[in-house]
Design a protein around this motif. Structure first.
Motif, mmCIF file in Angstrom:
data_model
loop_
_atom_site.group_PDB
_atom_site.id
_atom_site.type_symbol
_atom_site.label_atom_id
_atom_site.label_comp_id
_atom_site.label_asym_id
_atom_site.label_seq_id
_atom_site.Cartn_x
_atom_site.Cartn_y
_atom_site.Cartn_z
ATOM 1 N N LEU A 1 -4.243 -4.006 -5.853
ATOM 2 C CA LEU A 1 -5.576 -4.619 -5.447
ATOM 3 C C LEU A 1 -5.467 -5.987 -5.304
ATOM 4 C CD1 LEU A 1 -8.098 -2.259 -7.095
ATOM 5 C CD2 LEU A 1 -7.168 -2.136 -4.754
ATOM 6 N N LYS B 1 -3.381 -7.052 -2.450
ATOM 7 C CA LYS B 1 -4.467 -6.712 -1.117
ATOM 8 C C LYS B 1 -5.368 -7.783 -0.809
ATOM 9 C CE LYS B 1 -7.121 -3.026 0.747
ATOM 10 N NZ LYS B 1 -8.469 -3.760 0.529
ATOM 11 N N THR B 2 -6.104 -8.249 -2.035
ATOM 12 C CA THR B 2 -7.169 -9.218 -1.796
ATOM 13 C C THR B 2 -6.566 -10.579 -1.277
ATOM 14 O OG1 THR B 2 -8.297 -8.124 -3.480
ATOM 15 C CG2 THR B 2 -9.089 -10.306 -2.834
ATOM 16 N N PRO C 1 -14.544 5.015 -1.928
ATOM 17 C CA PRO C 1 -13.984 3.837 -0.870
ATOM 18 C C PRO C 1 -14.365 3.955 0.487
ATOM 19 C CG PRO C 1 -12.487 4.672 -2.470
ATOM 20 C CD PRO C 1 -13.518 5.394 -2.646
ATOM 21 N N LEU D 1 0.913 -1.263 -0.048
ATOM 22 C CA LEU D 1 0.039 0.058 0.050
ATOM 23 C C LEU D 1 0.918 1.261 0.111
ATOM 24 C CD1 LEU D 1 -2.804 -0.704 2.501
ATOM 25 C CD2 LEU D 1 -2.775 -1.156 0.042
ATOM 26 N N ARG E 1 -16.265 1.448 2.555
ATOM 27 C CA ARG E 1 -15.335 0.718 3.660
ATOM 28 C C ARG E 1 -15.723 1.019 5.033
ATOM 29 N NH1 ARG E 1 -14.907 -2.968 0.162
ATOM 30 N NH2 ARG E 1 -12.972 -3.024 -1.010
ATOM 31 N N LEU F 1 -8.474 4.515 -4.431
ATOM 32 C CA LEU F 1 -7.558 4.832 -3.422
ATOM 33 C C LEU F 1 -6.219 4.433 -4.056
ATOM 34 C CD1 LEU F 1 -8.833 3.687 0.140
ATOM 35 C CD2 LEU F 1 -8.431 6.047 -0.811
ATOM 36 N N ALA F 2 -6.316 3.281 -5.063
ATOM 37 C CA ALA F 2 -4.795 2.602 -5.272
ATOM 38 C C ALA F 2 -4.339 3.307 -6.699
ATOM 39 C CB ALA F 2 -5.111 1.209 -5.551
ATOM 40 N N ASP G 1 -11.777 -0.473 -3.796
ATOM 41 C CA ASP G 1 -10.412 0.217 -3.238
ATOM 42 C C ASP G 1 -9.703 1.038 -4.630
ATOM 43 O OD1 ASP G 1 -10.832 0.221 -0.776
ATOM 44 O OD2 ASP G 1 -9.970 -1.928 -0.660
#
Lengths: 274, 278
Positions: free
Chosen positions: A258, A261-262, B154, A201, B158, B105-106, B102
């Protein structure tokens, strides 16, 4: 009928609304990046990425992440050790202070480093006298990136470390292991997925940061342009295909982030269940 | 003395880890941020007030807060629906949708910025359609709101999602067995429980949107008084070497953001209290 659900029509309607909104705001932009990047074919795409300015922008972005992420990782581990393993006064205050950079506008994040290191800044005259360049050079870009990504590893590690408690470490210490040995053999393996998660992240944000870096970089082509800044220049010069080619690299990074992350979230959940 | 400050533990490394944490926090965050306040103190209060109440500054603040608020409201509605659908229903592709929430955000903000501009410009996929119904997409406050909605989604999903997941099924069943119809149960039982979480998420999205720069500047058009957001005005002042002016505008924004985050924390506290009760 089940008392915890809605009529089928309502269900389909809500799923429909959610998917349309999702399609409009997530899927459409995502496909737009790759559509425009490849709109003039593979050859133009590859050529845009091989451009010397693009290559140097990518190199600068990678160097920045390579410095910023490890520093914030060390901080994240130290902060989570202090905060999760010990109970001390002012812990909540410390937690809010660590989150502070997330609530600061990226432009302000860049501004504060100009105020310190800029020509009119507090250290400006001294830096000029000693011929040290911080802002409008690599150190400024790295500092702004560290600021913006500051809490990203700590935020992931603190809850994980907290949920694991202190028993395993206490057992190791009572059995005679040294402090460092306990840390490396017990604590670090226990939070390994959290560490990986935090790194991913933090790295995504470090490589993609635009506002803060834009303020401190000075936009010197081939020298202080990171990949996001390179995209801005190309786009403002109406080189849209080249801009989207560079953008597609960062979009790809976002997708990989992502996916990772998952996967890691699933691994953490499995680790908790067993 | 240390025993008063920290609860006794046989774990080592407290002084080292806390010392390093505070050192690094001060070096990277606290000292640089305090420069803002030191720099503003070179202005008198009258000068400071003149900068932050200049018509151009007020227009920028108004635009930033107005569009951020509009985007937060859109996200409150659609973010809750997405969270609800993800928790309660099954449909094909659900896991992909869940992971892609998300994405904003990424995705680096500059990429989001040029992409949304391309989509909402008169020649773009969405902009073309909007123009045919008489709406100007890009380079208007509407375009800014679109970008801020993208960025904020998000945060709402979230924060609402975990609260919906933790909701005790028994209270809904109790409501139904006492004769409430489904809509009454949703309105009177479920909404009040998720409301604090929803407010937290909306406030977080709002706070993020106020400071947002990268995704907005491409789609905004950046006309002073009309489509110039507050972070861009800071940038403009910096380019004119008006450091004190830039700092004054930044302080104004920062104070409001901190007030918002304090509010979000309060709602979060309410949420945990509510969940503790049920």
């Amino acid at each position: 009928m089940n008392s915890r659900t809605e009529p089928q029509l309502v269900r389909y309607l809500l799923i429909g609304i959610a998917l349309v909104f999702f399609g409009l705001f997530i899927v459409l932009p995502l496909s737009c990046v790759f559509f425009h990047a490849f709109s003039k074919g593979w050859l133009v795409y590859i050529k845009a990425l091989q451009n010397p300015d693009a290559v140097s922008a990518m190199r600068l972005t990678i160097i920045t992440a390579l410095v910023a992420v490890p520093l914030n990782l060390v901080f994240g581990v130290a902060a989570s050790w202090a905060i999760a393993k010990f109970d001390f006064k002012g812990r909540d205050l410390l937690l809010s202070l660590i989150d502070l950079p997330l609530s600061v506008s990226p432009v302000i994040a860049g501004l504060i480093f100009i105020l310190i290191f800029g020509a009119q800044g507090f250290l400006g005259p001294w830096l000029i006298a000693h011929n040290v360049r911080i802002v409008f050079a690599l150190p400024g870009i790295i500092l702004a990136t560290i600021f913006v990504t500051f809490p990203m590893v700590a935020r992931e590690l603190i809850p994980i470390m907290k949920s694991q408690g202190n028993e395993e470490e206490e057992a190791a210490l009572t059995l005679g292991a040294s402090g460092w040995k306990t840390f490396w053999m017990i604590s670090v393996p226990n939070i390994r997925w959290g560490i990986l998660y935090g790194i991913i992240l933090c790295n995504a944000r470090a490589m993609g940061e635009f506002g803060a870096v834009s303020v401190v970089s000075g936009h010197i082509r081939g020298l202080t342009n990171t990949l996001p800044l390179h995209i801005e220049i190309l786009y403002n010069e109406y080189q849209s295909t080249a801009a989207f080619a560079a953008a597609s690299i960062l979009a790809l990074l976002a997708i990989v982030t992502l996916i990772a992350k998952t996967v890691i979230e699933a691994l953490i959940r499995r680790g908790r269940a067993s | 003395m240390q025993t008063d400050f920290v609860k006794k533990s046989i774990l080592p490394g407290f002084t080292l880890s806390l010392g390093f944490t505070i050192f690094y926090l001060s070096l990277i965050v606290l000292i640089p941020l305090s420069m803002l306040f030191i720099k503003t103190s070179t202005l008198t209060f009258v000068q400071f007030w003149e900068v932050i109440t200049a018509p151009r500054t007020l227009a920028a603040y108004g635009l930033s807060f107005g569009t951020a608020f509009a985007a937060a409201c859109v996200n409150a509605v659609f973010g809750s629906i997405i969270a609800w659908v993800l928790v309660r229903y099954t449909f094909p592709g659900k896991r992909i949708v869940d992971a892609l929430v998300d994405f904003p955000l990424a995705l680096p903000t500059a990429v989001a910025g040029i992409t949304l501009t391309e989509l909402y410009a008169p020649t773009g996929w969405v902009g073309h359609f909007l123009q045919s119904v008489g709406i100007k997409g890009a380079f208007t406050p509407f375009g800014i709101t679109v970008a801020l909605t993208f960025i904020g989604l998000p945060f709402v999903v979230r924060t609402v999602q975990p609260v919906l997941e933790d909701l005790d099924p028994q209270i809904e069943e109790a409501a139904a067995s006492l004769g409430a119809d489904r809509w009454q149960t949703v309105r009177l039982i479920i909404l009040p429980v998720i409301f604090p979480a929803l407010l937290t998420g909306v406030t977080l999205a709002f706070a993020r949107a106020i400071g947002e720069y990268g995704s907005v500047i491409f789609i905004a058009g950046n006309m002073p008084m009309k489509t110039e957001i507050a972070p861009l005005l800071i940038m403009t002042k910096l380019e004119q070497y008006d450091y004190a002016g830039a700092t004054a505008i930044a302080i104004g924004m920062l104070l409001i953001s901190f007030a918002l985050l304090a509010t979000a924390n309060y709602f979060q506290w309410l949420t945990s209290k509510n969940l503790g009760k049920t």
